[in-house]
Design a protein around this motif. Structure first.
Motif, PDB file in Angstrom:
ATOM      1  N   SER A  30       1.616   5.104 -15.243  1.00  0.00           N
ATOM      2  CA  SER A  30       1.077   5.827 -14.072  1.00  0.00           C
ATOM      3  C   SER A  30       2.094   5.408 -12.953  1.00  0.00           C
ATOM      4  CB  SER A  30       0.107   5.852 -13.873  1.00  0.00           C
ATOM      5  OG  SER A  30      -0.851   4.901 -13.040  1.00  0.00           O
TER       6      SER A  30
ATOM      7  N   TYR B 148       9.742  -3.502   1.626  1.00  0.00           N
ATOM      8  CA  TYR B 148       8.739  -3.352   2.536  1.00  0.00           C
ATOM      9  C   TYR B 148       8.524  -2.052   2.537  1.00  0.00           C
ATOM     10  CZ  TYR B 148       6.178  -8.441   1.761  1.00  0.00           C
ATOM     11  OH  TYR B 148       5.850  -9.406   1.235  1.00  0.00           O
TER      12      TYR B 148
ATOM     13  N   ALA C 176       6.382  -5.102  -7.858  1.00  0.00           N
ATOM     14  CA  ALA C 176       6.632  -5.597  -7.424  1.00  0.00           C
ATOM     15  C   ALA C 176       6.664  -6.693  -8.893  1.00  0.00           C
ATOM     16  CB  ALA C 176       5.644  -6.078  -6.440  1.00  0.00           C
TER      17      ALA C 176
ATOM     18  N   MET D 212       3.004  -8.553  -4.200  1.00  0.00           N
ATOM     19  CA  MET D 212       4.119  -8.175  -2.811  1.00  0.00           C
ATOM     20  C   MET D 212       3.518  -6.635  -2.167  1.00  0.00           C
ATOM     21  SD  MET D 212       7.874  -8.812  -2.503  1.00  0.00           S
ATOM     22  CE  MET D 212       8.544  -8.050  -3.470  1.00  0.00           C
ATOM     23  N   THR D 213       2.467  -7.208  -1.364  1.00  0.00           N
ATOM     24  CA  THR D 213       1.682  -5.646  -0.812  1.00  0.00           C
ATOM     25  C   THR D 213       2.446  -6.845   0.518  1.00  0.00           C
ATOM     26  OG1 THR D 213      -0.337  -6.960  -0.903  1.00  0.00           O
ATOM     27  CG2 THR D 213       0.422  -5.381  -1.975  1.00  0.00           C
ATOM     28  N   SER D 214       2.391  -5.857   1.988  1.00  0.00           N
ATOM     29  CA  SER D 214       2.191  -6.132   3.173  1.00  0.00           C
ATOM     30  C   SER D 214       1.213  -5.381   3.888  1.00  0.00           C
ATOM     31  CB  SER D 214       3.961  -5.576   4.103  1.00  0.00           C
ATOM     32  OG  SER D 214       3.580  -4.356   3.780  1.00  0.00           O
ATOM     33  N   ASN D 215       1.065  -5.945   5.553  1.00  0.00           N
ATOM     34  CA  ASN D 215       0.218  -5.201   5.912  1.00  0.00           C
ATOM     35  C   ASN D 215       0.520  -3.155   6.276  1.00  0.00           C
ATOM     36  OD1 ASN D 215      -0.939  -7.225   6.890  1.00  0.00           O
ATOM     37  ND2 ASN D 215      -0.156  -7.230   8.751  1.00  0.00           N
ATOM     38  N   GLY D 216      -0.667  -2.869   5.327  1.00  0.00           N
ATOM     39  CA  GLY D 216      -0.393  -1.556   5.399  1.00  0.00           C
ATOM     40  C   GLY D 216      -0.820  -0.823   6.864  1.00  0.00           C
ATOM     41  N   PRO D 217      -0.018   0.141   6.653  1.00  0.00           N
ATOM     42  CA  PRO D 217      -1.221   1.537   8.024  1.00  0.00           C
ATOM     43  C   PRO D 217      -1.959   1.127   7.925  1.00  0.00           C
ATOM     44  CG  PRO D 217       0.063   1.985   6.562  1.00  0.00           C
ATOM     45  CD  PRO D 217      -0.528   1.339   4.949  1.00  0.00           C
ATOM     46  N   THR D 218      -2.983   1.278   7.192  1.00  0.00           N
ATOM     47  CA  THR D 218      -4.329   0.477   7.670  1.00  0.00           C
ATOM     48  C   THR D 218      -5.043  -0.572   8.096  1.00  0.00           C
ATOM     49  OG1 THR D 218      -4.927   0.170   5.213  1.00  0.00           O
ATOM     50  CG2 THR D 218      -5.617   2.540   5.822  1.00  0.00           C
TER      51      THR D 218
ATOM     52  N   GLU E 230       2.527  -0.611  -6.014  1.00  0.00           N
ATOM     53  CA  GLU E 230       2.917  -1.670  -6.046  1.00  0.00           C
ATOM     54  C   GLU E 230       3.724  -1.897  -8.132  1.00  0.00           C
ATOM     55  OE1 GLU E 230      -0.583  -0.915  -5.725  1.00  0.00           O
ATOM     56  OE2 GLU E 230      -0.393  -1.368  -3.441  1.00  0.00           O
TER      57      GLU E 230
ATOM     58  N   LEU F 283      -8.295  -1.761   0.074  1.00  0.00           N
ATOM     59  CA  LEU F 283      -7.076  -0.244   0.167  1.00  0.00           C
ATOM     60  C   LEU F 283      -5.852   0.233  -0.662  1.00  0.00           C
ATOM     61  CD1 LEU F 283      -8.243   0.230   3.528  1.00  0.00           C
ATOM     62  CD2 LEU F 283      -9.059   1.795   1.930  1.00  0.00           C
ATOM     63  N   THR F 284      -4.934  -1.456  -0.542  1.00  0.00           N
ATOM     64  CA  THR F 284      -4.241  -1.554  -1.530  1.00  0.00           C
ATOM     65  C   THR F 284      -4.369  -1.825  -2.557  1.00  0.00           C
ATOM     66  OG1 THR F 284      -3.630  -3.269  -0.116  1.00  0.00           O
ATOM     67  CG2 THR F 284      -2.642  -0.949   0.685  1.00  0.00           C
ATOM     68  N   GLY F 285      -3.948  -1.705  -3.923  1.00  0.00           N
ATOM     69  CA  GLY F 285      -3.850  -2.389  -5.404  1.00  0.00           C
ATOM     70  C   GLY F 285      -4.217  -1.332  -6.450  1.00  0.00           C
TER      71      GLY F 285
ATOM     72  N   VAL G 188       8.489   0.794  -0.295  1.00  0.00           N
ATOM     73  CA  VAL G 188       6.823   0.704  -0.254  1.00  0.00           C
ATOM     74  C   VAL G 188       5.560   1.206   0.752  1.00  0.00           C
ATOM     75  CG1 VAL G 188       4.631  -1.120  -0.615  1.00  0.00           C
ATOM     76  CG2 VAL G 188       6.960  -1.339  -1.824  1.00  0.00           C
ATOM     77  N   GLU G 189       5.892   1.261   1.932  1.00  0.00           N
ATOM     78  CA  GLU G 189       5.099   1.416   2.913  1.00  0.00           C
ATOM     79  C   GLU G 189       4.841   2.624   3.146  1.00  0.00           C
ATOM     80  OE1 GLU G 189       2.309   0.120   4.208  1.00  0.00           O
ATOM     81  OE2 GLU G 189       2.769  -1.542   3.037  1.00  0.00           O
TER      82      GLU G 189
ATOM     83  N   ARG H 288      -7.148   1.269 -11.719  1.00  0.00           N
ATOM     84  CA  ARG H 288      -6.090   1.882 -12.745  1.00  0.00           C
ATOM     85  C   ARG H 288      -5.787   1.278 -13.398  1.00  0.00           C
ATOM     86  NH1 ARG H 288      -2.088  -0.150  -8.525  1.00  0.00           N
ATOM     87  NH2 ARG H 288      -2.731   1.750  -7.435  1.00  0.00           N
TER      88      ARG H 288
ATOM     89  N   ASN I 281      -2.113   5.277  -0.855  1.00  0.00           N
ATOM     90  CA  ASN I 281      -1.981   3.664  -1.955  1.00  0.00           C
ATOM     91  C   ASN I 281      -2.853   4.253  -3.304  1.00  0.00           C
ATOM     92  OD1 ASN I 281      -1.848   3.084  -0.045  1.00  0.00           O
ATOM     93  ND2 ASN I 281      -4.336   2.895   1.071  1.00  0.00           N
ATOM     94  N   GLU I 282      -2.889   5.152  -4.124  1.00  0.00           N
ATOM     95  CA  GLU I 282      -3.683   4.926  -4.899  1.00  0.00           C
ATOM     96  C   GLU I 282      -3.128   5.488  -6.601  1.00  0.00           C
ATOM     97  OE1 GLU I 282      -4.546   6.994  -2.927  1.00  0.00           O
ATOM     98  OE2 GLU I 282      -5.379   9.275  -2.793  1.00  0.00           O
TER      99      GLU I 282
ATOM    100  N   ARG J 182       4.069   4.646   0.214  1.00  0.00           N
ATOM    101  CA  ARG J 182       1.979   4.291   0.331  1.00  0.00           C
ATOM    102  C   ARG J 182       2.078   5.646   1.890  1.00  0.00           C
ATOM    103  NH1 ARG J 182       1.407  -1.478   0.847  1.00  0.00           N
ATOM    104  NH2 ARG J 182       0.507  -1.670  -1.717  1.00  0.00           N
ATOM    105  N   ILE J 183       2.552   6.121   2.553  1.00  0.00           N
ATOM    106  CA  ILE J 183       1.860   6.881   3.836  1.00  0.00           C
ATOM    107  C   ILE J 183       2.508   8.188   3.130  1.00  0.00           C
ATOM    108  CG2 ILE J 183       3.018   8.218   6.207  1.00  0.00           C
ATOM    109  CD1 ILE J 183       3.845   4.586   6.976  1.00  0.00           C
TER     110      ILE J 183
ATOM    111  N   LYS K 240     -10.942   3.787  -1.366  1.00  0.00           N
ATOM    112  CA  LYS K 240     -10.891   5.097  -0.542  1.00  0.00           C
ATOM    113  C   LYS K 240     -11.720   6.235  -0.510  1.00  0.00           C
ATOM    114  CE  LYS K 240      -7.579   8.994  -0.265  1.00  0.00           C
ATOM    115  NZ  LYS K 240      -6.408  10.079  -0.425  1.00  0.00           N
TER     116      LYS K 240
ATOM    117  N   ALA L 244      -7.327   1.319  -5.135  1.00  0.00           N
ATOM    118  CA  ALA L 244      -7.264   1.691  -3.896  1.00  0.00           C
ATOM    119  C   ALA L 244      -8.507   2.932  -4.388  1.00  0.00           C
ATOM    120  CB  ALA L 244      -5.327   1.576  -3.722  1.00  0.00           C
ATOM    121  N   ALA L 245      -8.421   3.349  -4.902  1.00  0.00           N
ATOM    122  CA  ALA L 245      -8.744   5.355  -5.540  1.00  0.00           C
ATOM    123  C   ALA L 245      -9.844   4.723  -5.147  1.00  0.00           C
ATOM    124  CB  ALA L 245      -8.179   5.871  -6.455  1.00  0.00           C
TER     125      ALA L 245
END
Lengths: 418, 290
Positions: free
Chosen positions: B214, B105, B221, A1-7, B218, A52-54, B108-109, A245, B117-118, B112-113, A61, A57-58
């Motif tokens: 950790s 959403y 979800a 369940m991810t959405s459009n990230g800021p990136t 995500e 970049l997400t998931g 979550v965002e 991860r 993300n990591e 992230r900000i 990046k 991600a680390a």
């Protein structure tokens, strides 16, 4: 369940600005400002899809940061033939469909001259499908064996990352012993399967035996239900074949269950970012492979130069293993473009095929038949907390397998005509 | 396959189910009392974990994180109910669902900000690190602790609902809010408290889960999907159902992992399908309710 990230939101803004700029220039001042128009058109544009997400991600990046560094170094020297290089980063969310869509968009709408990136063996094959069909150069910086094989081979694809075959052979050589019992915990997707196949091939050659294999879903948060069974297998080595991860979580939970007291933990790639995140205790003694470790600077001037440039750009931080792929992969492409005098695909492909480059880890070159980067493989071991006075130096280099085609599968085995 | 291994596997399942119980309980309480399907529940689980990490880092103690984070996130939940959900009660049932879906959403965002993300590691509190010998095998002390905390919370929750005046009002309000209003009970206030309680429970679940796996943006979800499975199996709105089904799912996943690891994820959905076919209202649900 991810959405459009800021990136993934940013590039949209960039399109609007570019269109507005181009429209403005074309409509009102074409004669007055031809230079502006040409500068836009002449930029060398490189697409960079990566998750970049998931759960990865680390590492993604780090790939981006190192790729940006390679671009910056070239631009600081005036670009390629006077043309600036621009990097267009996209989040592929580690999803094959998303990656294919983003790549197609980069090619069709953004008109990129080449694609570098990816970080999942399954996703990179999806990108490869698109770039192969469109004849766009793709430098893959994620592990895969399949991409070397003749059925997936693309004339315009170059594989900068290590592949599972060479990684597992090197790691097994320095950790498996004849007669040892090995239990495998494996991420259930292409990378995990290829790593498992590689380890079992090496294991057979060494004379060790497998006492069991357990598959886990990619991105799984909890591994506790596998631990009693792994313990009951009474292995000498617990070989954890996953990434990102997942690697940190599964190692930590194996240690929580005391499996490290009974068996040595071995991984295909020992991840710098994950080790720094989780801490010395969980990773103590873990052995794994790597394409890069910054300590190579003690013997290699190119590693020293890369580290220094990276530290200057990113507040004293050291480059990481998967980060280095972003640098070496991007640098090889830019060097080839320099040699080819531009972005003409055929010329750049020819230049890549004939290139020998040493930008971070000693000499590398792309093998003719499968376009696999022939390079050294490092075998590392995570140090105990007491042995790690420098937080940034958590690993000990056990061995460096030198760059040689001997550690790759032969072209004939991959299905290429000799 | 020896008996000790099976016993260990059963126990792993209980520990796994304990976290699920916390999340599913909150989901079930909110649905049972308010009729709101809270799609932001997974995100609030994640926010709970981050809040726990934040407080633990600030104070240097896991215990403060475990205590303050659920209270703070619970209060945040009350704010959500008061400002965002309450105006939607008179509208169709889909509206709160869509709102919470979108809110998930946003959360979550935002994380992230704010935190990247990591994801971040959450060290096991030193006093709970290590393994304990259970006689049948070794088990992480921290996981035993989690099972203990969840058991205590369940007892407190049961006492609160069965033995206090507030519990009486809550139970009555769930049956017939109209009559409660006529009797002069401020139902709006009760719902506010209930929403906060449900969110606080999932946040506690998040804090408890963090040292095992950790924290990352995500992490909610998958938990949300699992919690929905638990509430469907246990019966939407049934608290006993959430507890029983949560443990059942944990054990089912764990036992499947022993015999057919590749099937461990799918087994819970298969179980849900089976329950829906045989007993659509869930094991402890009342017919006619969702």
């Amino acid at each position: 369940m991810t959405s459009n990230g800021p990136t993934s939101g940013l590039p949209a803004l960039r399109i609007t600005r570019r269109h507005a700029l181009a429209g403005l220039a074309a409509g009102t001042a074409t004669l007055a400002m031809p230079g502006l128009l040409r500068a836009q058109a002449d930029t060398i544009r490189i697409g960079f899809p990566t998750p970049l997400t998931g759960p990865y991600a680390a590492e993604a990046k780090d790939q981006v940061r190192s790729a940006e560094l390679a671009v910056k170094l070239v631009n600081d020297k005036g670009g390629i033939g006077g043309r600036k290089v621009e990097l267009l980063v996209r989040d592929d969310k580690m999803n094959a469909g998303e990656a294919a869509t983003r790549t197609l968009e980069l090619i069709e709408k953004e008109k990129v001259h080449a694609v570098v990136g990816s970080l999942s063996s399954a996703v990179q094959l999806a990108i490869n499908e698109v770039t192969r069909a469109r004849g766009v150069i793709f430098v893959s910086i994620s592990q895969s064996d399949t991409i070397n094989e003749v059925k997936d081979f693309s004339r315009v694809t170059f594989h900068e990352a290590l592949n599972p075959h060479m990684t597992t052979a090197a790691v097994a050589k320095h950790s498996f012993k004849p007669g040892m019992k090995i239990a495998y915990l494996v991420a259930d997707y292409a990378f995990g399967h290829e790593i498992l196949r590689g380890f079992k091939r090496a294991q057979a050659a060494i004379g060790a035996e497998s006492v069991g294999e357990i598959l886990h879903p990619i991105g799984a948060p909890d591994y506790s239900t596998f631990m009693p069974r792994l313990r009951a297998m009474k292995p000498d080595i617990l070989c954890i074949c996953n990434f990102g991860r997942d690697q940190a979580n599964s190692i930590k939970q194996a240690v929580d269950f005391g499996l490290n007291k009974q068996a040595k933990i071995v991984v295909p790639v020992l991840l710098y970012t994950q080790r720094l995140g989780i801490g010395a205790e969980a990773y103590e003694g873990v052995i794994g492979g790597a394409n890069y470790y910054w300590k190579l600077q003690d013997t290699l001037p190119s590693a020293k130069a890369f580290n220094d440039a990276y530290k200057a750009a990113y507040a004293g931080a050291y480059p990481t293993d998967y980060g280095a792929y972003g640098f070496t992969g991007m640098s090889s492409l830019l060097l080839a473009m320099e040699k080819a005098g531009g972005t003409d695909t055929d010329k750049v492909v020819a230049a890549l095929e004939n290139l020998t480059y040493d930008v971070a880890k000693g000499p590398q070159h792309y093998r003719k038949c499968d376009h696999q980067s022939v390079q050294s493989v490092l075998v590392l071991q995570s140090k105990a907390k007491a042995d790690t006075p420098d937080q940034a130096d958590p690993f000990r280099i056990l061995a460096v397998e030198p760059a040689s085609e001997d550690i790759l599968r032969s072209c004939a085995e991959l299905g290429f005509p000799s | 396959m020896d008996a000790e291994l099976i016993a260990m596997q059963l126990f792993s399942g209980v520990a796994l189910g304990a976290i699920l119980v916390m999340v599913a309980l909150g989901l079930s309480i909110i649905f049972g009392m308010l009729g709101v399907v809270n799609f932001a529940h997974g995100a609030l689980f994640m926010v709970g974990a981050y809040a726990g990490l934040y407080v633990a880092t600030l104070t240097g103690s896991f215990w403060w994180g475990m205590l303050i984070a659920p209270l703070a996130v619970g209060a945040f939940g009350m704010l959500i109910e008061r400002v965002l959900i309450r105006p939607l009660y008179k509208r169709s049932v889909d509206d709160p669902l869509l709102l919470t879906f979108g809110l998930g959403y946003v959360l979550v965002e935002s994380v992230r900000i704010g935190f990247g993300n990591e994801g971040m590691p959450f060290p096991t509190p030193p006093e709970l690190a290590g393994v304990a010998d259970l006689g049948i095998g070794y088990f992480p002390i921290y996981r035993l602790f989690v099972v203990g905390v969840v058991a205590v919370v369940l007892v407190l929750l049961w006492l609160g609902l069965e033995k206090t005046r507030f519990g009486l009002i809550v139970r009555a309000g769930a049956r017939d809010p109209q009559i409660m209003r006529v009797l002069g009970v401020d139902v709006a206030k009760v719902w506010l408290m209930v929403f906060g309680l449900g969110v606080g429970l999932t946040a506690l679940g998040g804090v408890l889960a963090a040292p095992m796996r950790s924290v990352d943006p995500e992490m909610g979800a998958l938990v949300l999907a699992e919690a929905f499975v638990v509430t469907v199996i246990g019966g939407m709105g049934s608290l006993v159902g959430a507890v029983v089904a949560g443990l059942l799912i944990g054990i089912a996943v764990s036992m499947t992992a022993l015999f057919a690891p590749e099937m461990a994820t799918i087994v819970m959905f298969a179980l849900m399908a089976l329950v829906l076919l045989i007993r659509p209202q869930g094991l402890f649900g009342k017919p006619g309710r969702a």
